[in-house]
Enzyme design. Structure first.
Site, PDB file in Angstrom:
ATOM      1  N   ALA A 131       2.758   1.905 -12.112  1.00  0.00           N
ATOM      2  CA  ALA A 131       2.915   1.801 -10.651  1.00  0.00           C
ATOM      3  C   ALA A 131       4.380   1.834 -10.209  1.00  0.00           C
ATOM      4  CB  ALA A 131       2.245   0.520 -10.164  1.00  0.00           C
ATOM      5  N   ARG A 156      -8.727  -1.389 -18.791  1.00  0.00           N
ATOM      6  CA  ARG A 156      -8.572  -1.178 -17.348  1.00  0.00           C
ATOM      7  C   ARG A 156      -9.156   0.167 -16.922  1.00  0.00           C
ATOM      8  NH1 ARG A 156      -2.500   1.070 -15.914  1.00  0.00           N
ATOM      9  NH2 ARG A 156      -3.312   0.735 -13.824  1.00  0.00           N
ATOM     10  N   GLU A 161       8.399  12.604 -17.841  1.00  0.00           N
ATOM     11  CA  GLU A 161       7.492  11.611 -17.249  1.00  0.00           C
ATOM     12  C   GLU A 161       6.052  12.017 -17.542  1.00  0.00           C
ATOM     13  OE1 GLU A 161       8.351   9.711 -13.553  1.00  0.00           O
ATOM     14  OE2 GLU A 161       6.416  10.328 -12.722  1.00  0.00           O
ATOM     15  N   HIS A 220       1.767  10.866 -17.175  1.00  0.00           N
ATOM     16  CA  HIS A 220       0.707  10.023 -16.610  1.00  0.00           C
ATOM     17  C   HIS A 220      -0.608  10.421 -17.244  1.00  0.00           C
ATOM     18  CE1 HIS A 220       3.383   8.363 -13.647  1.00  0.00           C
ATOM     19  NE2 HIS A 220       3.838   9.591 -13.453  1.00  0.00           N
ATOM     20  N   ASN A 255       6.178   6.534 -18.997  1.00  0.00           N
ATOM     21  CA  ASN A 255       5.110   6.301 -18.037  1.00  0.00           C
ATOM     22  C   ASN A 255       5.399   4.950 -17.402  1.00  0.00           C
ATOM     23  OD1 ASN A 255       2.854   5.879 -16.543  1.00  0.00           O
ATOM     24  ND2 ASN A 255       1.377   6.268 -18.187  1.00  0.00           N
ATOM     25  N   TYR A 276      -8.356   6.065 -16.950  1.00  0.00           N
ATOM     26  CA  TYR A 276      -7.392   6.006 -18.057  1.00  0.00           C
ATOM     27  C   TYR A 276      -8.006   6.155 -19.448  1.00  0.00           C
ATOM     28  CZ  TYR A 276      -4.703   4.195 -14.123  1.00  0.00           C
ATOM     29  OH  TYR A 276      -4.112   4.060 -12.899  1.00  0.00           O
ATOM     30  N   ARG A 318      -5.249  11.580  -6.721  1.00  0.00           N
ATOM     31  CA  ARG A 318      -5.664  10.198  -6.435  1.00  0.00           C
ATOM     32  C   ARG A 318      -5.122   9.757  -5.069  1.00  0.00           C
ATOM     33  NH1 ARG A 318      -4.549   6.515 -11.421  1.00  0.00           N
ATOM     34  NH2 ARG A 318      -5.908   5.163 -10.179  1.00  0.00           N
ATOM     35  N   PRO A 378       4.075  -1.306 -16.309  1.00  0.00           N
ATOM     36  CA  PRO A 378       3.089  -2.354 -16.076  1.00  0.00           C
ATOM     37  C   PRO A 378       1.649  -1.897 -16.222  1.00  0.00           C
ATOM     38  CG  PRO A 378       4.157  -1.707 -14.022  1.00  0.00           C
ATOM     39  CD  PRO A 378       4.936  -1.081 -15.143  1.00  0.00           C
ATOM     40  N   ASN A 379       0.882  -2.787 -16.798  1.00  0.00           N
ATOM     41  CA  ASN A 379      -0.577  -2.642 -16.974  1.00  0.00           C
ATOM     42  C   ASN A 379      -0.973  -1.638 -18.051  1.00  0.00           C
ATOM     43  OD1 ASN A 379      -1.288  -4.552 -14.893  1.00  0.00           O
ATOM     44  ND2 ASN A 379      -0.602  -3.011 -13.425  1.00  0.00           N
TER      45      ASN A 379
HETATM   46  C1  DQA Z   1      -0.437   5.935 -14.265  1.00  0.00           C
HETATM   47  C2  DQA Z   1      -0.682   6.290 -12.797  1.00  0.00           C
HETATM   48  C3  DQA Z   1      -0.109   5.218 -11.883  1.00  0.00           C
HETATM   49  O1  DQA Z   1      -0.356   5.553 -10.522  1.00  0.00           O
HETATM   50  C4  DQA Z   1      -0.744   3.872 -12.176  1.00  0.00           C
HETATM   51  O2  DQA Z   1      -0.160   2.878 -11.365  1.00  0.00           O
HETATM   52  C5  DQA Z   1      -0.688   3.512 -13.601  1.00  0.00           C
HETATM   53  C6  DQA Z   1      -0.970   4.544 -14.606  1.00  0.00           C
HETATM   54  C7  DQA Z   1      -1.115   6.941 -15.229  1.00  0.00           C
HETATM   55  O3  DQA Z   1      -0.720   6.967 -16.394  1.00  0.00           O
HETATM   56  O4  DQA Z   1      -2.008   7.677 -14.820  1.00  0.00           O
HETATM   57  O5  DQA Z   1      -0.487   2.359 -13.977  1.00  0.00           O
HETATM   58  O6  DQA Z   1       0.960   5.973 -14.501  1.00  0.00           O
END
Ligand code: DQA
Length: 145
Positions: A76, A17, A97, A99, A73, A22, A106, A9-10
């Site tokens: 959240a 964003r 995985e 990020h 990735n 990011y 964080r 998501p996102n």
């Molecule tokens: C993320 C880190 C997560 O905590 C966050 O919710 C994201 C992006 C990252 O790529 O740094 O959506 O996965």
């Protein structure tokens, strides 16, 4: 090598964003970066804002046996989804995985990764390069076999 890149998501909103966390690259920029960095890899890119769609994509990938590795990735859902974790636990090929941000630097709720616990390894904090390092890890694992 056939590689599945899963984004949660996102992540479709990268470039818009929270750029301080990011960066300014979009998800398409990252996909193109991977294609040009690893011309010999065959990538399948999937992004969804829906937990069930991510789970069903993992199921389809497991049943098809089409991939030699995953780079994930889950955004959240990394921190919350037992269901994605259980799906990922079925995956027998290497799964890295990644990020963009350093989740350990964080908020405390980001320090736990449910999905990382069933992944081969975790890369965090290198922006779009986290994805490159993730794919490189898959190549390194494959060549060390
Ligand atoms: C993320 C880190 C997560 O905590 C966050 O919710 C994201 C992006 C990252 O790529 O740094 O959506 O996965």
């Amino acid at each position: 090598m056939n590689i599945l890149i899963l984004n949660g998501p996102n992540l479709n909103m990268l470039g818009y964003r929270e750029r301080s966390h990011y960066g300014s690259e979009t998800l398409v920029d990252i996909e193109n970066l991977l294609r040009t960095t690893f011309p010999s890899a065959v990538f399948t890119f999937f992004q969804s804002n829906h937990e069930g769609e991510l789970i069903e994509t993992i199921h389809d990938a497991v049943k098809s046996g089409a991939y030699q590795g995953f780079v994930c990735n889950f955004g959240a859902f990394t921190h919350t989804s037992v269901a994605i974790r259980d799906a990922l636990a079925m995956v027998e090929v290497p799964k890295i995985e990644v990020h963009l941000s350093n989740i350990h630097a964080r908020e405390e709720f980001r320090h736990t990764s449910l999905t990382g616990a069933v992944s081969t390894g975790i890369i965090a904090g290198f922006g779009s390069r986290s994805y490159i390092y993730g794919v490189q890890a898959l190549f390194d694992i494959a060549s060390s076999k």
